[in-house]
Scaffold this active site. Sequence first.
Site, PDB file in Angstrom:
ATOM      1  N   ALA A 119       9.994  26.848 -58.490  1.00 22.42           N
ATOM      2  CA  ALA A 119       9.883  26.843 -57.031  1.00 22.42           C
ATOM      3  C   ALA A 119       8.907  25.804 -56.497  1.00 22.42           C
ATOM      4  O   ALA A 119       8.762  25.671 -55.290  1.00 22.42           O
ATOM      5  CB  ALA A 119       9.441  28.235 -56.567  1.00 22.42           C
ATOM      6  N   HIS A 218       4.631  27.419 -50.837  1.00 22.22           N
ATOM      7  CA  HIS A 218       3.661  27.040 -51.868  1.00 22.22           C
ATOM      8  C   HIS A 218       3.059  25.707 -51.430  1.00 22.22           C
ATOM      9  O   HIS A 218       3.791  24.729 -51.250  1.00 22.22           O
ATOM     10  CB  HIS A 218       4.338  26.859 -53.230  1.00 22.22           C
ATOM     11  CG  HIS A 218       5.117  28.062 -53.679  1.00 22.22           C
ATOM     12  ND1 HIS A 218       4.514  29.246 -54.058  1.00 22.22           N
ATOM     13  CD2 HIS A 218       6.443  28.276 -53.791  1.00 22.22           C
ATOM     14  CE1 HIS A 218       5.453  30.127 -54.397  1.00 22.22           C
ATOM     15  NE2 HIS A 218       6.627  29.559 -54.236  1.00 22.22           N
TER      16      HIS A 218
HETATM   17  N1  LIG Z   1       8.911  29.191 -62.323  1.00 20.38           N
HETATM   18  C1  LIG Z   1       9.195  29.690 -61.117  1.00 20.38           C
HETATM   19  O1  LIG Z   1       9.022  29.031 -60.079  1.00 20.38           O
HETATM   20  C2  LIG Z   1       9.743  31.069 -61.020  1.00 20.38           C
HETATM   21  C3  LIG Z   1       9.822  31.875 -62.125  1.00 20.38           C
HETATM   22  N2  LIG Z   1      10.346  33.125 -62.037  1.00 20.38           N
HETATM   23  C4  LIG Z   1      10.391  33.936 -63.264  1.00 20.38           C
HETATM   24  O2  LIG Z   1      11.735  34.221 -63.579  1.00 20.38           O
HETATM   25  C5  LIG Z   1      11.868  35.618 -63.881  1.00 20.38           C
HETATM   26  C6  LIG Z   1      13.251  36.078 -63.519  1.00 20.38           C
HETATM   27  O3  LIG Z   1      13.425  35.970 -62.126  1.00 20.38           O
HETATM   28  P1  LIG Z   1      14.622  36.693 -61.364  1.00 20.38           P
HETATM   29  O4  LIG Z   1      15.930  36.244 -61.886  1.00 20.38           O
HETATM   30  O5  LIG Z   1      14.335  36.551 -59.936  1.00 20.38           O
HETATM   31  O6  LIG Z   1      14.362  38.211 -61.799  1.00 20.38           O
HETATM   32  P2  LIG Z   1      15.356  39.459 -61.676  1.00 20.38           P
HETATM   33  O7  LIG Z   1      14.480  40.662 -61.752  1.00 20.38           O
HETATM   34  O8  LIG Z   1      16.257  39.293 -60.515  1.00 20.38           O
HETATM   35  O9  LIG Z   1      16.245  39.358 -63.010  1.00 20.38           O
HETATM   36  C7  LIG Z   1      15.678  39.440 -64.293  1.00 20.38           C
HETATM   37  C8  LIG Z   1      16.705  40.044 -65.226  1.00 20.38           C
HETATM   38  O10 LIG Z   1      16.211  39.940 -66.568  1.00 20.38           O
HETATM   39  C9  LIG Z   1      16.278  41.230 -67.181  1.00 20.38           C
HETATM   40  N3  LIG Z   1      15.237  41.375 -68.188  1.00 20.38           N
HETATM   41  C10 LIG Z   1      13.910  41.573 -68.003  1.00 20.38           C
HETATM   42  N4  LIG Z   1      13.275  41.682 -69.195  1.00 20.38           N
HETATM   43  C11 LIG Z   1      14.228  41.559 -70.149  1.00 20.38           C
HETATM   44  C12 LIG Z   1      14.195  41.613 -71.568  1.00 20.38           C
HETATM   45  N5  LIG Z   1      13.056  41.824 -72.236  1.00 20.38           N
HETATM   46  N6  LIG Z   1      15.350  41.442 -72.236  1.00 20.38           N
HETATM   47  C13 LIG Z   1      16.515  41.268 -71.569  1.00 20.38           C
HETATM   48  N7  LIG Z   1      16.608  41.215 -70.223  1.00 20.38           N
HETATM   49  C14 LIG Z   1      15.475  41.362 -69.519  1.00 20.38           C
HETATM   50  C15 LIG Z   1      16.086  42.192 -66.026  1.00 20.38           C
HETATM   51  O11 LIG Z   1      16.541  43.484 -66.353  1.00 20.38           O
HETATM   52  P3  LIG Z   1      15.602  44.753 -65.934  1.00 20.38           P
HETATM   53  O12 LIG Z   1      15.421  44.632 -64.462  1.00 20.38           O
HETATM   54  O13 LIG Z   1      16.390  45.928 -66.376  1.00 20.38           O
HETATM   55  O14 LIG Z   1      14.320  44.597 -66.666  1.00 20.38           O
HETATM   56  C16 LIG Z   1      16.944  41.528 -64.945  1.00 20.38           C
HETATM   57  O15 LIG Z   1      18.310  41.828 -65.081  1.00 20.38           O
HETATM   58  C17 LIG Z   1      10.737  36.288 -63.066  1.00 20.38           C
HETATM   59  O16 LIG Z   1      10.326  37.513 -63.665  1.00 20.38           O
HETATM   60  C18 LIG Z   1       9.646  35.258 -63.102  1.00 20.38           C
HETATM   61  O17 LIG Z   1       8.816  35.483 -64.237  1.00 20.38           O
HETATM   62  C19 LIG Z   1      10.830  33.616 -60.859  1.00 20.38           C
HETATM   63  C20 LIG Z   1      10.770  32.843 -59.725  1.00 20.38           C
HETATM   64  C21 LIG Z   1      10.191  31.528 -59.712  1.00 20.38           C
HETATM   65  O1  LIG Z   2      10.240  31.890 -56.321  1.00 18.55           O
HETATM   66  C1  LIG Z   2       9.111  31.576 -55.913  1.00 18.55           C
HETATM   67  O2  LIG Z   2       8.913  31.031 -54.783  1.00 18.55           O
HETATM   68  C2  LIG Z   2       7.911  31.710 -56.772  1.00 18.55           C
HETATM   69  C3  LIG Z   2       7.883  32.809 -57.740  1.00 18.55           C
HETATM   70  O3  LIG Z   2       8.518  33.837 -57.612  1.00 18.55           O
HETATM   71  C4  LIG Z   2       7.004  32.647 -58.905  1.00 18.55           C
HETATM   72  O4  LIG Z   2       6.197  31.700 -58.914  1.00 18.55           O
HETATM   73  O5  LIG Z   2       7.088  33.457 -59.833  1.00 18.55           O
END
Ligand SMILES: NC(=O)C1=CN([C@@H]2O[C@H](COP(=O)(O)OP(=O)(O)OC[C@H]3O[C@@H](n4cnc5c(N)ncnc54)[C@H](OP(=O)(O)O)[C@@H]3O)[C@@H](O)[C@H]2O)C=CC1
Ligand SMILES: O=C([O-])CC(=O)C(=O)O
Length: 267
Positions: A119, A218
């Site tokens: 992001a 951000h």
């Molecule tokens: N770098 C960046 O800018 C950003 C990074 N992120 C990261 O990306 C991750 C995912 O985001 P997002 O798609 O929005 O999250 P969501 O919660 O929408 O989707 C995550 C999916 O992964 C599954 N999951 C979680 N843990 C496990 C596991 N150990 N094994 C298998 N499946 C798993 C969840 O299932 P369940 O809900 O059942 O656990 C869910 O279906 C966030 O947690 C964050 O850490 C997000 C936004 C921005």
């Molecule tokens: O999606 C975003 O804006 C940022 C976010 O969730 C993260 O940094 O984990």
Amino acid sequence: MSSTAPRSVGLIGWGAIGRVVGGALAAGEIPGAELVCVVDNRPLGDSVPAPQRTLEQALESCDLIVEAAGQGVVREWGTTILASGTDLLVASTGALTDERLAKELLNAGPGRVYFTGGAVGGLDLLQAARAMGPLDDVHLTTTKLPSTLEQPWMDEELLGRMRSATGPVEVMAGTARDVPVKFPKSTNVAASVALAVGDSDAVRVSVVADPAARHTSHVVEASGAHGSYRFEVRHLPDTANPATSQVVPYAVLRSLAALAGRTGQIL
Ligand SMILES: NC(=O)C1=CN([C@@H]2O[C@H](COP(=O)(O)OP(=O)(O)OC[C@H]3O[C@@H](n4cnc5c(N)ncnc54)[C@H](OP(=O)(O)O)[C@@H]3O)[C@@H](O)[C@H]2O)C=CC1
Ligand SMILES: O=C([O-])CC(=O)C(=O)O
């Protein structure tokens, strides 16, 4: 001209990020990359465009794993993925501020570890600037809807202030080492800035809850001996998971396109 086999991609996480990434891969939108399987905690049935597999099974058929699930997956599986010779593209960069884990991943292999800018923007320039000398003043301000920032460790007083806020409320001030641990699904950007700058402790982070934040923002401000830098992004949140900005899966796809790197693309 020689042609190389497409990258066989396994996607962990079928959520806000994974659904868009998986859909685009399955539709052939990333030249040189094919979706082979999806790994997720929940049974996905026929709703996915590739078979659901366990991670162990995915490692038998994939040469690149995309993590779009959470920091715990990087912690639990990162080393195993890399040791199997599979590359890993990380979205949950917050896991990498744990120095012990980061070292373990760096020493693991032969798979390589990559991270997506997600992001936040400007990381390439910060990395370039840092090569000239340390950036001595780096600050990130992340502003999101209060509900996306609520955490189990928060006390009633803070939760009350966030829920009744009529304007911006700072819910944590810390470094890029502390903050992604406290908001694991919401402040990976802090870790991404730290990776670019090369020092988690040097990045000061302010996390702000704002009930009027239709856009997640951000703002990165940095300065050093050679210049000063300011990047501000404002994203619409994903409708189903407003903690994540809508742009993030497209950032992952951009990273994947660069990794799959086919002729005919200017990246
Ligand atoms: N770098 C960046 O800018 C950003 C990074 N992120 C990261 O990306 C991750 C995912 O985001 P997002 O798609 O929005 O999250 P969501 O919660 O929408 O989707 C995550 C999916 O992964 C599954 N999951 C979680 N843990 C496990 C596991 N150990 N094994 C298998 N499946 C798993 C969840 O299932 P369940 O809900 O059942 O656990 C869910 O279906 C966030 O947690 C964050 O850490 C997000 C936004 C921005
Ligand atoms: O999606 C975003 O804006 C940022 C976010 O969730 C993260 O940094 O984990």
